[in-house]
Scaffold this active site. Structure first.
Site, mmCIF file in Angstrom:
data_model
loop_
_atom_site.group_PDB
_atom_site.id
_atom_site.type_symbol
_atom_site.label_atom_id
_atom_site.label_comp_id
_atom_site.label_asym_id
_atom_site.label_seq_id
_atom_site.Cartn_x
_atom_site.Cartn_y
_atom_site.Cartn_z
ATOM 1 N N ARG A 1 0.859 -1.184 0.000
ATOM 2 C CA ARG A 1 0.000 0.000 0.000
ATOM 3 C C ARG A 1 0.901 1.242 0.000
ATOM 4 O O ARG A 1 1.970 1.245 0.632
ATOM 5 C CB ARG A 1 -0.868 0.051 1.260
ATOM 6 C CG ARG A 1 -2.061 -0.895 1.246
ATOM 7 C CD ARG A 1 -3.125 -0.513 0.210
ATOM 8 N NE ARG A 1 -4.272 -1.387 0.252
ATOM 9 C CZ ARG A 1 -4.429 -2.500 -0.479
ATOM 10 N NH1 ARG A 1 -3.478 -2.874 -1.335
ATOM 11 N NH2 ARG A 1 -5.515 -3.226 -0.378
ATOM 12 N N GLU B 1 -3.851 6.929 -4.469
ATOM 13 C CA GLU B 1 -3.993 6.464 -5.847
ATOM 14 C C GLU B 1 -5.432 6.632 -6.340
ATOM 15 O O GLU B 1 -6.358 6.566 -5.530
ATOM 16 C CB GLU B 1 -3.500 5.013 -5.993
ATOM 17 C CG GLU B 1 -4.212 4.001 -5.160
ATOM 18 C CD GLU B 1 -3.584 2.595 -5.303
ATOM 19 O OE1 GLU B 1 -2.383 2.434 -5.019
ATOM 20 O OE2 GLU B 1 -4.333 1.679 -5.679
ATOM 21 N N HIS C 1 -1.272 -0.502 -9.857
ATOM 22 C CA HIS C 1 -1.880 -1.422 -8.883
ATOM 23 C C HIS C 1 -2.373 -2.709 -9.569
ATOM 24 O O HIS C 1 -3.566 -2.998 -9.598
ATOM 25 C CB HIS C 1 -3.031 -0.740 -8.125
ATOM 26 C CG HIS C 1 -3.313 -1.382 -6.802
ATOM 27 N ND1 HIS C 1 -3.712 -0.690 -5.692
ATOM 28 C CD2 HIS C 1 -3.236 -2.690 -6.407
ATOM 29 C CE1 HIS C 1 -3.897 -1.524 -4.682
ATOM 30 N NE2 HIS C 1 -3.603 -2.755 -5.093
HETATM 31 C C1 GLV Z 1 -5.032 -5.531 -3.415
HETATM 32 O O1 GLV Z 1 -4.342 -4.578 -3.347
HETATM 33 C C2 GLV Z 1 -5.623 -6.179 -2.303
HETATM 34 O O2 GLV Z 1 -5.488 -5.735 -1.156
HETATM 35 O O3 GLV Z 1 -6.294 -7.189 -2.531
#
Ligand code: GLV
Length: 317
Positions: free
Chosen positions: A236, A265, A283
């Site tokens: 993150r 983001e 991501h």
């Molecule tokens: C993706 O970033 C998740 O947390 O599944």
């Protein structure tokens, strides 16, 4: 029949399953709902299947209809939801662990390789059609024999370790507690981040975003790394203080950075965009058909289990 709000468009097989199970309020145009829309649309619902882009904060949760009993987040991370407020309101929050471990570890490896081998610069040269091979063109860093620090040795951290070992990397890690030797699989434990960072030629961030890990990479802790270390983040954005990181890239204290996740983001700190040694992805950690299908299936299973039993294996609050 139970009614469930699904906040984002899902893959077709998952949407078909949802429509068979319940009165599913699908988001066929894949709009991003505002907090008010989310409150309005879930008014008569028993549950919400949410995604990481839904900011379900204290105020939103307090305004949710009392009919909503479960928020099933389509992700392993759940920093987008105020789970304590949800608990107080008797709403269970669930996540989708395990099923995205391998896909995310693959992206972590891509970040490591992309940053170490200067992939962004290479792609730019080829696209500009003006490159020439030479013995010292785009010399990068080799993974073999380098030390990989893993911050957060949970399921994903361990899957990264497994892959990195096959590249000849030596694995070091920090975790809240030392793992048993089976799970450690030869990795070296560091009981504090200074010790881990000081041996990390490359760092892979794989810990959850919590108040303890927020900004864990900052002006002071960047000084712990060996000169010219590489940092990658597939967890993150919260873990990195962007100002300090941009400065460390400009000073060449940090050789390269690989990012799949960002603070706020889809925004990205503008300082990263001017740095050639930043390898960036939007991501994509879990973005394979197999994994996204399995994640949505698990998010649906979680709701099903809760509706049937009043309990759920993957509760996080
Ligand atoms: C993706 O970033 C998740 O947390 O599944």
């Amino acid at each position: 029949m139970k009614k469930v709000l699904i906040t984002r468009k899902l893959l077709r097989s998952n949407e078909e399953r949802l429509s068979k199970l319940w009165d599913a309020k699908l988001n066929l145009n894949d709009e991003i709902y505002s907090q008010n829309q989310l409150i309005e649309l879930s008014k008569d619902c028993d549950g919400i299947l949410s995604s990481i882009v839904d900011k379900i904060d204290e105020e939103t949760i307090n305004k949710l209809s009392d009919s909503v009993k479960i928020i099933s987040n389509f992700a392993v991370g759940f920093g987008n939801i105020d789970i304590k407020t949800a608990r107080k309101k008797n709403i269970i929050v669930t996540n989708t662990p395990d099923v995205l471990t391998n896909a995310t570890a693959e992206i972590a490896m891509l970040l490591i390789l992309g940053a170490a081998r200067r992939a962004s610069e290479g792609i730019k040269w080829v696209r500009n059609k003006n490159w020439k091979w030479s013995a010292d063109f785009l010399i990068g860093k080799q993974l073999e024999d380098s030390r990989l620090g893993i911050l957060g040795m949970g399921r994903i951290g361990r899957a990264v370790a497994l892959r990195a070992k096959s590249f000849g990397m030596k694995i070091h890690y920090h975790n809240r507690s030392k793992l048993n030797s089976d799970l450690e699989a030869g990795a070296t434990y560091h009981n504090n981040i200074q010790s881990l960072f000081s041996v990390s030629d490359i760092l892979s961030i794989n810990c959850p975003a919590t108040s303890e890990t927020k900004n864990i990479i900052n002006k002071e802790t960047l000084e712990f790394f060996p000169q010219g270390a590489i940092i990658t983040n597939s967890a993150r954005g919260d873990m990195i203080n962007d100002e300090a990181m941009v400065q460390a890239l400009i000073n060449k204290r940090i050789y390269a950075l690989g990012l799949d996740v960002y603070n706020g983001e889809p925004d990205i700190h503008s300082g990263y965009l001017n740095q050639p040694n930043v390898f960036i992805l939007p991501h994509l950690g879990s973005a394979t058909k197999k994994t996204r299908t399995a994640m949505a299936d698990l998010a649906i299973d979680n709701i099903e289990e809760y509706f049937k039993t009043g309990k759920c294996t993957n509760i996080v609050n």
